[in-house]
Design a protein around this motif. Structure first.
Motif, PDB file in Angstrom:
ATOM      1  N   ARG D 205       0.813  -1.211   0.000  1.00 29.83           N
ATOM      2  CA  ARG D 205       0.000   0.000   0.000  1.00 29.83           C
ATOM      3  C   ARG D 205       0.854   1.271   0.000  1.00 29.83           C
ATOM      4  O   ARG D 205       0.361   2.337  -0.330  1.00 29.83           O
ATOM      5  N   ASP D 209      -0.576   4.693  -1.427  1.00 26.28           N
ATOM      6  CA  ASP D 209      -1.018   5.725  -0.495  1.00 26.28           C
ATOM      7  C   ASP D 209       0.098   6.749  -0.294  1.00 26.28           C
ATOM      8  O   ASP D 209       1.272   6.435  -0.442  1.00 26.28           O
ATOM      9  N   ARG D 309      -7.251   5.096  -5.604  1.00 24.05           N
ATOM     10  CA  ARG D 309      -6.067   5.738  -4.995  1.00 24.05           C
ATOM     11  C   ARG D 309      -4.801   5.198  -5.647  1.00 24.05           C
ATOM     12  O   ARG D 309      -3.844   5.929  -5.898  1.00 24.05           O
ATOM     13  N   SER D 331     -11.193   4.915   5.560  1.00 18.82           N
ATOM     14  CA  SER D 331     -10.183   4.722   4.528  1.00 18.82           C
ATOM     15  C   SER D 331     -10.643   5.322   3.204  1.00 18.82           C
ATOM     16  O   SER D 331      -9.843   5.827   2.427  1.00 18.82           O
ATOM     17  N   LYS D 334      -9.540   8.782   2.524  1.00 18.58           N
ATOM     18  CA  LYS D 334      -8.178   9.039   2.047  1.00 18.58           C
ATOM     19  C   LYS D 334      -8.169   9.248   0.540  1.00 18.58           C
ATOM     20  O   LYS D 334      -7.418  10.061   0.009  1.00 18.58           O
TER      21      LYS D 334
END
Lengths: 206, 394, 93, 980
Positions: D205, D209, D309, D331, D334
């Motif tokens: 991730r 992210d 994302r 989440s 985000k």
């Protein structure tokens, strides 16, 4: 009267007349050698293999006979050991059986062992049962991990094991820091050789 | 689809196990008119081998003890859907047993003739015909070239879950109580007579109790103090991702361990050998997966790009001669059906029918007279494969 | 699976061949009056437990030892491995 | 409209690739997946769904992808059902959509979507039955033709695959933050570590992210960690490697994609299937996001929020100018934040009524307690409709229904996962076996600092187990993350269908229907609706379905529990699982010692097990095999023939108790076999069935040589070792196989003695000195070691001569040369078979594993006096029925008629049905010696029926021949020739 069946007597008594024909050896892989980069694959054709089985009930006698004869102790399970003069390499094969590997110097390798050991132990010439392939080089483990289930990164000098590769029975012996001796049944030697060669070709640009 | 009843106190017949047992209950009610029947299932319906197999049906057996039984089963399959008004997708697209040597051909010829003499169908195909039927097999580069095949055109596949559901729905409508999540924990045996069972839902009485629990046979029958000529083994089965139709029927590879068909949804459903050791784990290990795929690639190298999607493991009741037992026990009122090895699915209708016959009449059905307990003691084994008392080789 | 060979340490089960219940070591005596029954039971009737099982494995692609492996048939956990010959001798064979 | 940002992302803009999708050319970059490259080119509509053929686009960014399946590559290289999200882009990649009729845009089967009211769950089962024939002739072919998704090429898979074995102390599965850190801690401590991750880029991730670790960007931290891991000799990194199965005792199956094997470019293996042997394992497989049910939630342009994302940050894909986000948890926000930071107008619809008030992000809009009821747009979403009817125009929609830890590997051995209320997901169960531990989000830890810490803690526990030093737990400074979630599974105020399993087209309604029809177990739900059974295995849908199911049943999700997780974690190509074992390499090939010579003669070879044996040796002008075989037989019978019989198993048996041992393993007695003699041995299984037969030669006081049949060599050796170690462990007896060590030749025929006399050294071959069944060690050809056995399979005066196998080829040449004056012939397995049938010897065709000594007429060989294997149980009544089958011979009544092995016997005049079946023909040959076909076979009470005529019934080949029962010894029944 026909003579005793024992091969040793045949040799020791000699023969009176011999046939006019000659037999030439023709092992399947004879003469095949190959480099994969700096790794060398060689067919071993001059080394004899003799199996020695340890008589039940006289294990102790055998052990001391063995030590007297070869100046070393019997190999431990999963290990190999050299004779004191380093002419013989002994492989532990089963709880009551070892293999002796040595440079062949005659037609009857079993006699060579018999001369050392006397009547202790049951001896069989195994030379022609196996093809022997010697690998040396730095990339052997990288290639062989494609077919060998054993952990060759933890297979130090003095270790040996029988296992199965590509459906083929095989014996591995660590001979040197960068060297392995491999045995596999002679009738399927071609398939064994191809499996090893393919492993190198699959793992490097050779 | 079916009721979810609580168990009654007493039944005419209790059947343990809702695989073959469900079929037995259905025929008991439908053919023999015995409707006060309960089927006890330890898990959910279809959680046993009926829902974990490669869905093949065939009657290509060799031995006289077997062939009439499996042909009887085949005929029941052929009328099944109309019988219980549920589409189980019986698909008779043929089963092809490939052979690769003259001795294999001779053995298949003997088998094919047995089948024909028993009223089943069989065709011996030569290589050219197989090439037309299956152009995708490896003919040019095969380690063991295809020499021919025994073909049973009536062989095929059935949607396995639908078989369970169809029998359950049919039995339920005839009044049979299907009791799920009910595990048998013991038998009520007095003076050599079985009068009922203990279960996780309490004791239930019955005149007769039939046990039909496949891989759990040894466990359940041990509760009645019996040791069986049986071992439990894991058999893995596999299905690929869905693919456009590419196989004509069922194909088995005689020089490897591989059999395959394609489901109506497009998945290749395939399998091979047992893992080979006693197991109740209902899961297998990787070497067998590889071995099966090796066999698959050896015979049909086009499937390399098909992906294996799911695998599962069933509990096989491997008997000592590879053939089943449908028989009474030495305990009065206790009947046994098991030892199906990995051929139980195709037998479901006949197994149920013959078990029902035995429970209703106390006599074996005429197609199942050889499936006796005492055949080992008497030397009357039915050993199709000829490997002897070595269950993992059957 | 991995079988921890008593002499050679852990080895892949692929090197082994499975036979079955270790009671196959305990072959009946032919001279026993009940020998027929005993041979039938010896060969055909097996404990087939869900759980601990003693069973015979042969290290065919290894040192050719027959082993008695104590294994859980539900979890496949292996609890003990012995040389079958030692087991047989201890049984007085 | 989707597009590529001009900069940023973890793609290599220096390396652009051209690729083809549906026959159009597009451009992407090194570091792209096919999915990211397609999205960057605004290609949203990629595939048709399985059942209803609805338009579908990229939904995820990993192996959980249910929608974006393509047919990858051309012709025989073509791979069906390949997930665009998993394909690492390469130059000239070629992919096509699948599962449509006509074209992707105009799919004829799109009609299925309109027919959906009739095609609900389980529809097959209730329909298509009547009338009976219609299923097979009509319905099923139609259903079948629409089955499946992609296509197999129909040609042999041209790619190469390899396998391998790896060993380690600690296997770390997953290269995200916890995996990288676990590996680093374990590697620094000196443990042998393997780290595997299915992605081609390690980092998990942290690649998707925007996070910070200790004031570094997540990306910098990943790069630094990988650099250190690479510097450690004891750490092996395996990117592109999916660990797909957890097997017994710490063995894992893993598949590595090899980037150096591009289609058709070289012959390097495309994949390597690793079996990883681990002492401990740390599962850091992360978590997979799930969706929320609402109307038409399957439209192209709707992505999981985490995936969006990933496309945004890792692949620099801009998902349009106006994006909506639908979430029930933090989440999802985000994604909204990252979008907002890229100055994209984000509308957040949060199912939670009280969230978002304190956010300082500049969302376009924030609707707390909102619900999406439907979306507009068929082949790409263009607007969303909220439950209150409000419509919002968007280019794309991101959805987050929460995260499911990837617990699969922890469940493969039947450990059940447990429901965690706080994160609303299943987490790994307790009591994992074989040294397995779980770290990071796979263990339900969704915030980065906990994830990292768990990586260290878990690695330390594993190190401690193995006796390695552990390390201090460092502190991690990370961005603050909240992970709040309020369960929300599907929107109730919908009119259109809400999709749960996108690939198998299962809707919320299907789940309710299954429940209503009594399919109330999760396994029933799965089987009846096919939920979770597609190529994505329901990774984005299973838990949502459970939640809906449990709502219907009134049970908790925990009680409802999950279906069983089984390997493989992601689908694995069958070719990869087969590796090299295909084609000629399926099994090893064994060659006989005289193979080279035989090859030169133009011999025809046949597979017998793994051996290749010469079947016959055609001479010029011989056009039919029978000509060659007949000639070989007659030449042997008239003068002398030679056959390579090295394939027979040979076992050296030595020891002071060898005689006793042999006496116990053979049915016939062996205590009194003299030195220099051979005896036939009949070996039974313990069940009294004949196992094998062969000869035993006593070469010396304590030295025997056993032969076995070719097929049973390995099995007999195994059985003998069992007897030696387990049954009679005190006997001094030793076994070793010498099958490969000796080249052995049958030299048969009246001139065999004369031929052998020319090559043996001073050896008296006379009948007086070396009679039938004699054996000896001797030398040949001037001192070469040899063994000689006077045994005969052909019925002629015959010998078997053995020399060490390396002399075998030369021996064959020598015999041929020395035999010229006798017109010696080589003969193959066919002639061998003909002669043994003429002689009435049984072989493999007769030894079916169902055959007793009684059946073979050898019951008198079974000693009643001694205890040998099988003797007792061979006495059972069923094996000794007076009218039991017996091996006898058969000749056609009309000598011009032929028959085949496999025919069954029916008494004359009886109906040809199974009840009248009396046995079968086992072996058949044309006897050139007798001039007609002969056969061996088993028939009831056969020994008392010589002269009777029965039908040999062969309906399989349309043959029905009357045959006469006779002695099986067609040729020289007294055996005078072999003793002569």
């Amino acid at each position: 009267m026909w003579k005793s069946a024992h091969p040793i007597f045949m040799i020791l008594t000699g023969v009176d007349s011999v046939a006019d024909y000659k037999l030439e050896p023709f092992p399947f892989l004879w003469g095949r050698e190959r480099y994969f980069g700096n790794n060398y694959l060689d067919i071993v054709s001059t080394q004899a293999i003799v199996s020695i089985a340890i008589p039940r009930g006289s294990e102790k006698d055998f052990s001391s006979e063995f030590t007297n004869a070869f100046g070393t102790y019997l190999p431990e399970p999963g290990h190999s050991v050299f004779s004191k003069n380093r002419e013989f390499l002994f492989l532990w094969m089963s709880p009551d059986q070892i293999f002796a590997l040595f440079e062949r110097d005659g037609l009857y390798p079993e006699l060579t062992v018999r001369e050392k050991l006397g009547d202790t132990g049951y001896i069989t010439d195994q030379t022609d049962n196996w093809c022997q392939i010697r690998l040396t080089g730095q990339d052997i483990v990288q290639a062989m991990e494609r077919i060998c289930p054993l952990d060759l990164n933890q297979f130090p000098l003095g270790k040996c094991a029988r296992t199965v590769m590509e459906h083929l029975s095989s014996v591995l012996v660590r001979e040197s820091d960068e060297g392995f001796l491999l045995l596999s049944p002679s009738s399927s030697a071609q398939s064994f050789l191809e499996a090893i060669e393919q492993s190198f070709l699959n793992t490097g640009d050779y | 689809m079916w009721r979810d009843p609580e168990p009654q106190q007493h039944y005419d017949v209790i059947i343990i196990g809702a695989g073959h047992g469900m079929a037995a209950a259905y025929y008991l009610a439908k053919v023999y008119g015995i409707r006060k029947v309960a089927v006890l299932e330890k898990g959910w319906l279809g959680s046993g081998n009926t829902g974990r197999n490669t869905t093949i049906i065939r009657s290509n057996y060799l031995l006289p003890g077997n062939e009439p039984f499996y042909e009887f089963s085949m005929k029941l399959w052929e009328g099944l859907e109309q019988d219980f008004n549920f589409n189980a997708m019986v698909s008779q697209r043929g089963i092809l047993n490939l052979f690769h040597s003259d001795p294999q051909r001779d053995a298949f010829a003997r088998r094919g003739n047995s089948m024909l003499l028993a009223g089943a169908d069989a065709v011996l195909l030569d290589e050219n015909l197989i090439r037309k039927m299956c152009p995708f097999l490896d003919y040019e580069n095969a380690r063991f070239p295809v020499k021919g095949a025994l073909w049973q055109p009536r062989g095929g596949t059935v949607r396995h879950d639908a078989v369970v559901w169809g029998y359950a729905r049919g039995a339920d409508r005839l009044g049979v109580d299907i009791i799920q999540n009910c595990e048998v924990t013991g038998f009520d045996i007095q003076d050599g007579v079985c009068r009922g069972v203990e279960t996780t839902k309490g004791p239930i009485k019955a005149n007769n109790v039939g046990v039909s629990v496949a891989g759990s046979s040894s466990k359940v029958m041990a509760q009645a103090g019996m040791r069986l000529p049986m071992e439990s083994h894991v058999l893995q089965a596999f299905v690929s991702e869905g693919l456009k139709p590419c196989l004509p029927g069922v194909i088995t590879f005689g020089a490897g361990h591989f059999y395959v068909s394609q489901s109506d949804k497009g998945g290749l459903v395939f399998g091979g050998d047992l893992d080979g050791y006693n197991s109740y784990a209902q899961r297998g290990n990787l070497p067998t997966v590889e071995d099966v795929c090796e066999g698959g690639m050896a015979i049909m190298p086009m499937i390399g790009k098909a992906r294996l999607l799911r695998m599962w493991g069933g509990l096989m009741d491997m008997s000592m001669d590879g053939s089943p037992i449908i028989d009474k026990t030495h305990i009065s009122g206790l009947y046994f059906n098991g030892g199906w090895c990995y051929g139980g699915f195709k037998a479901t209708p006949a197994s149920g029918y013959c078990m029902a016959h035995l429970l209703a009449t106390d006599e074996p059905h005429h197609t199942a007279t050889a499936f006796r307990f005492d055949r080992f003691n008497k030397g009357l084994m039915i050993d199709e494969k000829g490997v002897g008392a070595q269950p993992n080789l059957h | 699976m991995i079988i921890d060979h008593p002499l050679l340490g852990p080895r892949d089960a692929a090197e082994f061949v499975y036979l079955g219940d270790a009671s196959l070591i305990d072959r009946p005596d032919l001279n026993n009056p009940e020998a027929g029954k005993e041979f039938f039971e010896y060969l055909y009737l097996r404990d087939n437990p869900e759980g601990i099982h003693r069973e015979l494995w042969y290290h065919e692609q290894g040192d050719r030892s027959w082993l008695v492996v104590t294994r859980n048939t539900l979890t496949h956990e292996i609890l003990n491995v012995e040389l079958a010959r030692q087991v047989a001798l201890a049984m007085g064979r | 409209m989707f597009s590529r940002f001009p900069e940023g992302g973890l793609i290599d803009r220096e390396h652009s690739f051209t690729f083809s999708f549906n026959n159009k050319k597009w451009t992407g970059y090194k570091g792209d997946t096919l999915a990211s490259a397609l999205l960057a080119n605004n290609q949203l509509f990629i595939a048709r769904s399985f059942k209803y053929h609805r338009p579908r686009g990229v939904f995820s960014a990993g192996s959980e992808e249910p929608n974006a399946l393509v047919q990858l590559g051309r012709a025989s290289f073509s791979e069906p059902n390949t997930k665009a999200t998993n394909i690492e882009l390469y130059d000239n990649l070629n992919a096509k959509s699948q599962n449509y009729k006509l074209s992707l845009q105009f799919d004829l089967l799109g009609i299925n979507d309109k027919l959906s009211p009739f095609l609900s769950a389980g529809f097959y089962y209730k329909t298509f039955m009547w009338p009976k024939l219609f299923w097979e002739k009509l319905y099923e072919p139609v259903i079948r033709s629409s089955a499946g998704l992609g296509k197999l090429s129909g040609y042999p898979d041209p790619d190469n695959y390899d396998k391998g074995f790896l060993h380690c102390d600690i296997l770390v599965v997953g290269g995200g933050p916890s995996g990288l850190l676990s590996a680093l801690v374990a590697g620094r401590a000196g443990a042998r570590v393997i780290l595997a991750d299915e992605d081609f880029r390690l980092g998990g991730r942290l690649n998707s992210d925007r996070e910070e670790i200790n004031n570094q960007s997540g990306q910098e931290w990943v790069a630094q960690t990988i650099a250190e891991l690479k510097s450690l000799d004891n750490v092996r990194l395996l990117p592109r490697t999916v660990v797909f199965g957890n097997y017994d005792h710490g063995i894992f199956g893993a598949l590595e994609q090899r980037p150096d094997a591009l289609p058709g470019i070289n012959k390097k293996p495309k994949t390597v299937l690793w079996r990883i042997y681990s002492k401990r394992s740390i599962i850091c497989t992360g978590a997979t996001e799930r969706s929320i049910g609402f109307g038409n939630n399957d439209r192209p342009g709707i992505l999981l929020a985490g995936a969006m994302r990933t496309y945004l940050n890792r692949f620099a894909v801009k998902p349009g100018d106006r994006v909506a986000l639908f979430t029930n948890n933090d989440s999802g926000l985000k994604t909204a934040n990252d979008l907002a930071d890229k100055e994209i107008a984000v509308t957040v619809i949060d199912t939670r009524p009280n969230q978002g008030q304190n956010t300082d992000k500049k969302y376009h809009d924030y609707i707390a307690g909102g619900r999406i009821a439907d979306v507009r747009g068929q082949k790409a979403i263009n607007s969303i409709i909220l439950a209150d009817g409000k419509s919002i125009t968007v280019d794309s929609l991101a959805v987050s229904g929460g995260w499911n830890p990837n617990v699969h590997l922890t469940c493969h051995k039947r450990t059940k996962p447990v429901w965690n209320e706080k994160i609303q997901a299943f987490v790994p169960g307790e009591n994992l076996t074989d040294g397995m531990r779980v770290a990071g989000s796979a263990n339900g830890l969704f915030d980065l600092s906990s994830t990292l810490l768990s990586g260290v803690v878990t690695a330390n526990l594993a190190l401690e187990d193995l006796g390695f030093p552990t390390c201090q737990h460092p502190d991690f400074e990370t961005s603050v993350e909240t992970t709040d979630i309020t369960p929300f599974w599907y929107v109730k105020e919908v009119r259109s269908r809400s999709w749960i399993d996108l690939q198998n087209d299962v809707t919320t309604k299907d789940i309710s229907q299954a429940h209503d029809e009594g399919f109330r177990d999760v396994e029933h739900l799965k089987r009846y609706t096919t939920l979770g059974m597609a190529t994505d295995q329901g990774r984005t849908s299973n838990v949502s379905a459970l939640a809906i199911m449990s709502e219907r049943t009134g049970k908790s999700i925990s009680e409802t529990s999950t279906t069983i997780f089984r390997p493989p974690y992601t689908p694995i190509p069958i070719g990869a699982l087969a590796g090299r074992s295909r084609g000629k390499h399926f099994r090893p090939t064994r060659f006989t010692p005289s193979h080279r010579w035989a090859e030169k003669q133009g011999a025809v070879f046949v597979e017998t097990g793994n051996w290749l044996r010469a079947q016959w040796y055609p001479l010029e002008g011989e056009t039919h095999w029978r000509q060659s075989v007949d000639r070989e037989v007659l030449a042997t019978r008239n003068s002398v023939g030679v056959c390579d019989v090295s394939t027979l198993g040979k076992i050296d048996c030595q020891g002071t108790d060898a005689a006793e041992f042999l006496n116990r393993v053979y049915a016939n007695p062996f205590l009194k076999l003299p030195v220099g003699k051979v005896r036939y041995g009949l070996m039974m299984r313990e069940d009294g069935i004949v196992y094998d037969d062969g000869t035993v030669a006593r070469l010396d006081e304590n030295h025997y040589v056993i032969t076995t049949t070719t097929a049973n060599a390995v099995l007999v050796f195994r059985q003998l070792e069992f007897a030696r170690q387990c049954l009679w462990p005190q006997l001094d007896v030793h076994l070793i196989s010498t099958t490969d060590g000796w080249a052995q030749f049958s030299v048969a025929g009246p001139n065999s003695r004369n031929l052998l006399a020319k090559i043996t050294d001073d050896f008296d071959l006379s009948n007086e000195v070396f009679p039938f069944m004699a054996c000896a060690n001797l030398t040949v050809c001037g001192g070469r070691k040899a063994r000689l056995f006077r045994i005969s399979f052909s019925g002629e005066l015959a010998y078997e001569i053995a020399v060490p196998s390396r002399y075998g080829n030369s021996m064959m040449e020598t015999l041929m040369e020395a035999g010229q004056e006798f017109n010696v012939v080589p003969y193959g397995t066919e002639a061998l078979g003909v002669m043994r049938i003429e002689k009435g010897h049984f072989a493999g065709n007769e030894l079916t594993g169902q055959t007793t000594a009684f059946n073979l007429g050898l019951e008198r060989m079974v000693s009643k006096k001694k205890d040998s294997i099988g003797n007792k149980l061979s006495e059972r009544s069923g094996l000794n029925q007076p009218d039991g089958i017996r091996l006898v011979g058969f000749v056609p009544v009309d000598k011009n008629m032929q028959f085949n092995a496999g025919a069954h016997f029916v008494s004359k005049g009886k109906e040809k049905i199974l009840e009248n079946d009396e046995g079968w023909m086992t072996s058949v040959a044309y006897s050139p010696t007798l001039g007609h076909t002969i056969g061996l076979g088993f028939i009831k009470n056969g020994l008392n029926r010589f002269g009777e005529i029965v039908h040999a019934v062969d309906p399989l080949r349309g043959n029905n021949t009357d045959v006469e029962i006779c002695s099986p010894h067609f040729y020289d029944p007294d055996g005078g020739r072999q003793r002569g």
